[in-house]
Every structure is written in C-alpha cells, then in structure tokens.
Scaffold this motif. Structure first.
Motif, short mmCIF file in Angstrom:
data_model
loop_
_atom_site.label_atom_id
_atom_site.label_comp_id
_atom_site.label_asym_id
_atom_site.label_seq_id
_atom_site.Cartn_x
_atom_site.Cartn_y
_atom_site.Cartn_z
N ALA A 1 -7.95 1.80 -0.52
CA ALA A 1 -6.60 1.83 0.01
C ALA A 1 -6.01 3.22 -0.21
N PHE A 2 -5.30 3.74 0.79
CA PHE A 2 -4.79 5.11 0.71
C PHE A 2 -3.33 5.13 1.15
N GLY A 3 -2.57 6.05 0.57
CA GLY A 3 -1.16 6.17 0.90
C GLY A 3 -0.29 6.05 -0.34
N PRO A 4 0.97 5.73 -0.17
CA PRO A 4 1.61 5.43 1.13
C PRO A 4 1.92 6.68 1.94
N PHE A 5 1.80 6.53 3.27
CA PHE A 5 2.09 7.62 4.19
C PHE A 5 3.43 7.39 4.86
N ALA A 6 4.09 8.48 5.23
CA ALA A 6 5.30 8.38 6.05
C ALA A 6 4.88 8.14 7.50
N ALA A 7 5.49 7.17 8.16
CA ALA A 7 5.04 6.75 9.49
C ALA A 7 5.08 7.88 10.50
#
Length: 307
Positions: free
Chosen positions: A194-200
């Motif tokens: 699992a990777f992130g969290p990313f900004a959408a």
C-alpha cells in the motif's frame, strides 16, 4: 471445450446494448448467454430490429433447457430484483458462472449499496469482505473511509490475488487526511503493498495511477470523476468478496456495448481465475520438520587435544 455461461439481467433500456454486442457471431463461440429479461423487453427489441440478421433466440423456462450456441432468454420477470434473485438461484445450482446486470439506466452510490446488500443477503455472504469497484481499463477504483481503510485494503489485496491472479498487487491510497499515513505505513509493515496517501489533484495530473493495480479513494466522491475522466476506455462496476463474480454497468447509453463487452470479458476471466486460485490453494503442502540428529553437535575449540 465447456463454454462459460453468463447470466445477463436486462430491461428495455439495456436491450439494444446487448443486441449490438451479440450481433457479432463470434460472441456465441466465447460464452453462452442466458438473458433474464424484464417485461419481455429483450424479445420485443429483437423483433423491432430493422435488420436481415437472424438472432438464434431460444426461449426457455428452466436451466435444463440452456443450449450452447444460442441466446437463451427467460422472460418472466416484473422487476430487477426478481430477475437478480433468479440469476443468483441459477448460479447456486451451478447453471451460471457469472452475472452481469445492465438493468438500470444510471446507478448512483445508494443504488449500488442496495444492490450489494441484496446480493449479500441472497448469497448469505460475508458483508465484511465485499467491496464495490469502478473499473475503467486497467484502472480499478474503490471508495473507502478512514474507519474502514485498513480492512478495505486487505480485502482489495485478496480480491486482486484471487480474481486477477496478481501475486503482490500494488494499491495506491488517495486521501486529504494526514492521519491516513499511519494506516498506510502499518499496512506496509504487515506486508501489503500500500502506498500514499497521495493528493488526488497531483496524482491525476501526473498520471501516477498507471503503475498501481487499484486505487482507494478515502472520503471523497468528487475524486472518482477526477481520477477517471481522462481515461478513454470502457467502464463498468464490479462487486468483489462475493462467492460469484458479479459485474454491472453504472450507466447505460447508446455507446454502452463496449462497456458491456468489457464487463463480460472481465467476468469470464475472473471466474476462470477464481477456479484456478481455488485449485492452487485447496491442498497446500505442509511444512516438513526434519530432525537434525547429530548435526547439532558443536565443536568446542577451547579444549586441548587429548593424548
């Protein structure tokens, strides 16, 4: 070769979509369609066609009459729920391998939740493992919340392994809350990719979604459209965690035949993948503990040699 049997739940709004797809003669060499038509809509739509092409329709009343190479049609249903219940019953009796629902013109989030709840009840399935996916090409998206993120990542991981035969799937998490970082880190420490969290916004503009097998959007309906609007490929919905493979069209339009075929091909493929997965994991080898015997003797180099 045994053909996969796909149950297709359809009403008047989706009949032309199915007819357009089944007009290709090679389709009946790929699978056996079982149309569960609401209000006799499918046969009516075929009769109204201004075409010289003959569709090999076969009106049936029970599963024993299903024929390969024919478009099998059951037309005794008043509404979508009744047709879905019959399709589930056919699946439980081993007469169907997968189900595709295109009976709703447009399906919102509440409609999808109601559909998922109906399937869980009909199949006596585990509500804690089901997930609703939106699939567009190679992009697979799930909506989640901060409370269920950890469970959703684990369920998505298992679904990707079982349905798509991905050994170590990569999952991206989109979220605005920095606290999500702790959950993602804990998941990686457990062995989940699992990777992130990313900004959408940045995630979409730079097309960072391409290397990932699934995207989980945390608490953000608006991010779904932003994530997928630039991906020009067919789209459909999919509910994982059920005993059977169930796909549906989120929206039916004049051009939905490509979406229907994408859902159909994916359904058949996932159904076959599940059978392979069950076979591969049904009888795993047990760990063998071999006694070391005298191999555990340790030489003491501090002792002097005896005469």
């Amino acid at each position: 070769m045994k053909l996969s049997k796909a149950g297709i739940v359809v009403n008047s709004s989706g009949c032309n979509t199915v007819i357009k797809a089944l007009a290709e003669p090679e389709m009946l060499e790929i699978f056996t369609p079982v149309i569960l038509s609401i209000d006799n809509s499918f046969s009516k739509a075929v009769r109204e066609l201004d075409s010289e092409q003959q569709f090999p329709l076969c009106a049936i009343s029970n599963a024993d009459e299903i024929l390969d190479g024919r478009i099998n049609v059951i037309e005794t249903f008043v509404n979508e729920g009744e047709a879905i219940d019959r399709a589930v019953a056919l699946y439980l009796d081993n007469h169907l391998d997968t189900i595709i629902d295109i009976s709703a013109t447009k399906r919102n989030r509440k409609d999808t939740k109601d559909l998922c709840a109906r399937l869980i009840a009909a199949l006596n399935a585990d509500n804690d493992t089901s997930l609703v996916w939106y699939v567009k090409g190679e992009t697979r998206l799930i909506q989640s919340s901060a409370e269920t993120l950890t469970t959703d990542v684990k369920n998505a991981w298992q679904a990707l392994r079982r349905d798509l035969t991905l050994i170590k799937p990569r999952i991206a998490v989109l979220a605005k809350d920095d606290k999500t970082h702790e959950q993602v880190t804990a998941l990686r420490e457990e062995g989940f990719f699992a990777f992130g969290p990313f900004a959408a916004e940045n995630f979409i503009e730079t097309r960072q979604y391409k290397p990932y097998d699934a995207i989980i959007v945390v608490d953000g309906d608006e991010n779904i459209g932003k994530t997928l609007e630039d991906i020009d490929t067919p789209a459909f919905g999919y509910i994982s965690g059920l005993p059977m493979v169930f796909t549906y069209l989120a929206e039916v339009t004049a051009e939905s035949d490509q979406d229907f075929k994408a859902a159909l091909y994916s359904s058949i493929s996932m159904s076959k993948n599940r059978r392979r997965y069950r076979y591969a994991t049904s009888n795993p080898l047990e760990k063998q503990w071999i006694p070391r015997g005298k191999d555990d003797f340790k030489l003491d180099l501090t002792k002097e040699d005896s005469d």
